[in-house]
Design an enzyme around this catalytic site. Sequence first.
Site, PDB file in Angstrom:
ATOM      1  N   CYS A   1       0.582  -1.169   0.193  1.00 54.58           N
ATOM      2  CA  CYS A   1      -0.571  -0.102   0.110  1.00 54.58           C
ATOM      3  C   CYS A   1       0.621   0.902  -0.116  1.00 54.58           C
ATOM      4  O   CYS A   1       1.576   1.447  -0.805  1.00 54.58           O
ATOM      5  CB  CYS A   1      -1.237  -0.095   1.354  1.00 54.58           C
TER       6      CYS A   1
ATOM      7  N   HIS B   1      -3.120  -5.814   1.158  1.00 53.73           N
ATOM      8  CA  HIS B   1      -3.238  -5.769   2.731  1.00 53.73           C
ATOM      9  C   HIS B   1      -3.135  -7.465   2.706  1.00 53.73           C
ATOM     10  O   HIS B   1      -3.516  -8.233   3.858  1.00 53.73           O
ATOM     11  CB  HIS B   1      -3.067  -5.369   3.730  1.00 53.73           C
TER      12      HIS B   1
ATOM     13  N   GLU C   1      -1.192  -8.320   5.513  1.00 58.76           N
ATOM     14  CA  GLU C   1      -1.426  -8.692   6.586  1.00 58.76           C
ATOM     15  C   GLU C   1      -2.819  -8.683   7.289  1.00 58.76           C
ATOM     16  O   GLU C   1      -2.357  -8.983   8.902  1.00 58.76           O
ATOM     17  CB  GLU C   1      -0.236  -7.938   7.260  1.00 58.76           C
TER      18      GLU C   1
END
Lengths: 227, 79
Positions: free
Chosen positions: A85, A201, A203
Amino acid sequence: MNSSVIIFPGSNCDRDMDVALKKFGFKNKMLWHNDTELPKSDLVVLPGGFSYGDYLRCGSMASKSRIIDSVIKFAKSGGLLLGICNGFQILTETELLPGALLRNKYSKFICQNVFVKINNSDNKYFKNIKKNVLELHIAHNEGNFFCSNDQMKEINDNNQIAINYCNQNGEINDIFNPNGAIKNIAGLLNKQKNILGMMPHPERMIDSYLSGEDGSIFFENLMGNLK
Amino acid sequence: MKISVIVTLKKDVLDPQGKVVHQALKGMGFNTVKEIRQGKYFEIDIDESDKKKAEEKAQDMCKKLLANLVIEDYRIIGS
């Protein structure tokens, strides 16, 4: 495996990344943007967020921070550098990746799950990955990938597109493009394929309590390729 | 010496902010507006007395930080 996550003022996905990396076996260190030395790392991550408040242009200030010279040196010597990002925006601002991330086409901050299809798996990030289409999360205002025609030609010639926005069946089409990115590009590699920038993302998708676990596939696979 | 710099998006780069401002102006009754492109304006107060040197430095600043030449053009508009 050792990893390092760089924290800039305004980063806000650094701790999520720390949790994800540790969960999949990395010994992770957090580094402050004013540090100058990178510890020995198998992977360096530029996390998501709003570094330096997104002042001037997203990622522009971070691309001139003190730690960046060491990060560039690390990547240019073949080290794995992952930008998520805002990290992707920083990678284009440092010119480690071509192009730029513009404001989203429809003038909205987008926060939603998307599907991405892996276009190039001949690299440490996606080699042997068990799913070709991943469901990941995006949250950004400037994810509209843009580049010049010459840059696009180079990107194609070197097979640098890592992932494209698609539907759950892997169909890549304008209607599955959330932000207007050229060719539905969601993630890009450098020519040598050791640097990856991506808007989604992984994560945020590493636990069943969250909205999905395809991020786990990404990290497990990366760890597997590094061993 | 003060130097002013304008940074604008290149012609072929989409400017969603400009579009939204345009739509707002139309909604307010400014019907003759054809297009709006939004940019950035910098006033640089620089400790230089030589105009040429100051402008050269401003140019260097534009190339290295103030503008992203993939998507933006810059103009030094006065000193």
